[in-house]
Design a protein around this motif. Structure first.
Motif, PDB file in Angstrom:
ATOM      1  N   ASN A 170       0.828  -1.400  -0.178  1.00  0.00           N
ATOM      2  CA  ASN A 170      -0.024   0.070   0.071  1.00  0.00           C
ATOM      3  C   ASN A 170       0.894   1.347   0.194  1.00  0.00           C
ATOM      4  O   ASN A 170       2.033   1.198   0.697  1.00  0.00           O
ATOM      5  N   VAL A 209      -3.216  -0.525  -2.425  1.00  0.00           N
ATOM      6  CA  VAL A 209      -3.968   0.513  -2.263  1.00  0.00           C
ATOM      7  C   VAL A 209      -3.201   1.928  -2.235  1.00  0.00           C
ATOM      8  O   VAL A 209      -2.305   2.111  -1.468  1.00  0.00           O
ATOM      9  N   SER A 211      -3.430   5.641  -1.198  1.00  0.00           N
ATOM     10  CA  SER A 211      -4.443   6.756  -0.595  1.00  0.00           C
ATOM     11  C   SER A 211      -3.609   7.823  -0.183  1.00  0.00           C
ATOM     12  O   SER A 211      -2.353   8.365  -0.396  1.00  0.00           O
ATOM     13  N   ILE A 226      -5.317  12.009   0.987  1.00  0.00           N
ATOM     14  CA  ILE A 226      -6.304  13.111   0.958  1.00  0.00           C
ATOM     15  C   ILE A 226      -5.671  14.464   0.623  1.00  0.00           C
ATOM     16  O   ILE A 226      -4.750  15.027   1.153  1.00  0.00           O
ATOM     17  N   VAL A 280      -7.518  -0.654  -5.641  1.00  0.00           N
ATOM     18  CA  VAL A 280      -8.721   0.136  -5.162  1.00  0.00           C
ATOM     19  C   VAL A 280      -8.332   1.222  -4.504  1.00  0.00           C
ATOM     20  O   VAL A 280      -8.138   1.280  -3.318  1.00  0.00           O
ATOM     21  N   ASN A 281      -8.153   2.438  -5.218  1.00  0.00           N
ATOM     22  CA  ASN A 281      -7.396   3.571  -4.634  1.00  0.00           C
ATOM     23  C   ASN A 281      -8.453   4.625  -4.111  1.00  0.00           C
ATOM     24  O   ASN A 281      -9.483   4.694  -4.527  1.00  0.00           O
ATOM     25  N   THR A 282      -7.979   5.395  -3.039  1.00  0.00           N
ATOM     26  CA  THR A 282      -8.837   6.232  -2.531  1.00  0.00           C
ATOM     27  C   THR A 282      -8.137   7.563  -2.552  1.00  0.00           C
ATOM     28  O   THR A 282      -8.737   8.382  -1.949  1.00  0.00           O
ATOM     29  N   SER A 290      -7.097  11.441  -3.618  1.00  0.00           N
ATOM     30  CA  SER A 290      -7.894  12.449  -4.040  1.00  0.00           C
ATOM     31  C   SER A 290      -7.391  13.553  -4.659  1.00  0.00           C
ATOM     32  O   SER A 290      -7.911  14.652  -5.209  1.00  0.00           O
TER      33      SER A 290
END
Length: 211
Positions: free
Chosen positions: A156, A178, A180, A182, A199-201, A203
């Motif tokens: 990750n 993943v 990630s 923000i 499955v990436n988060t 932004s």
């Protein structure tokens, strides 16, 4: 000579030759090692309390493995890990600005469960055509600079800032973990193909240069 060396807090030892530390394990208990060599130094390192390593000479290769769970920092220079079996190290390994860790074998960047690499802005994690599954906080560069072998990074990735760079020079770099972070982003550089399958988060806004 298999002598055990312990480097206590505040102490700093320097190697000027491949065999400077003999063949025994070095226990880092708050001190620092300066590899300062253009050859290879092959001692295992047991990280007992927060310590640091550096290389003020040319790029070196070590076949020694990392053990322990305390914090470790690479503060300067380039070190290539070419160990023949995975590190059992489970701590947090921070790479400071200007420093580079290279994978020099199939297990060069393979660590124990819970290990975490923190790449500060201006630092580099070089896969060199090998794979890795370690968890990574990326503020610097994750790279596959190999000209013939692709790399897979399955750990990750936490993007730490907008300074993060993912570089594929001529061959592919595949990310399966993943990603990630923000408000964070990364820039893709190089002519190799970057393949992202997690499955990436994250932004942030990403920039692609090269291919």
């Amino acid at each position: 000579f298999p002598v055990t060396i312990t480097v206590e807090s505040g102490a700093d030892i320097k190697a000027n030759a491949t065999t400077a530390f003999g063949t025994g394990t070095i226990y880092l208990a708050g001190g620092s090692i300066d590899y300062n060599s253009s050859s290879s130094i092959n001692n295992n390192l047991n990280i007992q309390s927060t310590s640091s390593i550096k290389n003020t000479g040319s790029s070196i290769t070590t076949t020694g493995a990392l053990y322990g769970s305390a914090g470790l920092s690479l503060t300067q220079g380039t070190i290539s890990f070419a160990n023949s079996s995975a590190h059992s190290y489970t701590g947090s390994f921070t790479v400071l600005s200007g420093a580079t860790i290279n994978s020099g074998s199939t297990t060069g960047l393979s660590f124990g469960v819970g290990a975490h690499i923190i790449s500060n802005s201006g630092s580099t994690i070089e896969l060199n055509g090998y794979n890795s599954s370690v968890e990574l906080t990326l503020g610097g560069t994750l790279s596959n600079n190999h000209t013939t072998n692709s790399s897979i990074f399955s750990g990750n990735i936490i993007l730490d800032s907008s300074t993060s760079i993912i570089h594929a020079d001529q061959k592919d770099l595949t990310l399966t973990g993943v990603i990630s972070g923000i408000g964070s982003s990364f820039t893709k550089t190089g002519d190799g193909v970057l393949i992202i399958s997690g499955v990436n988060t994250f932004s942030g806004v990403n920039i692609v240069t090269g291919k």
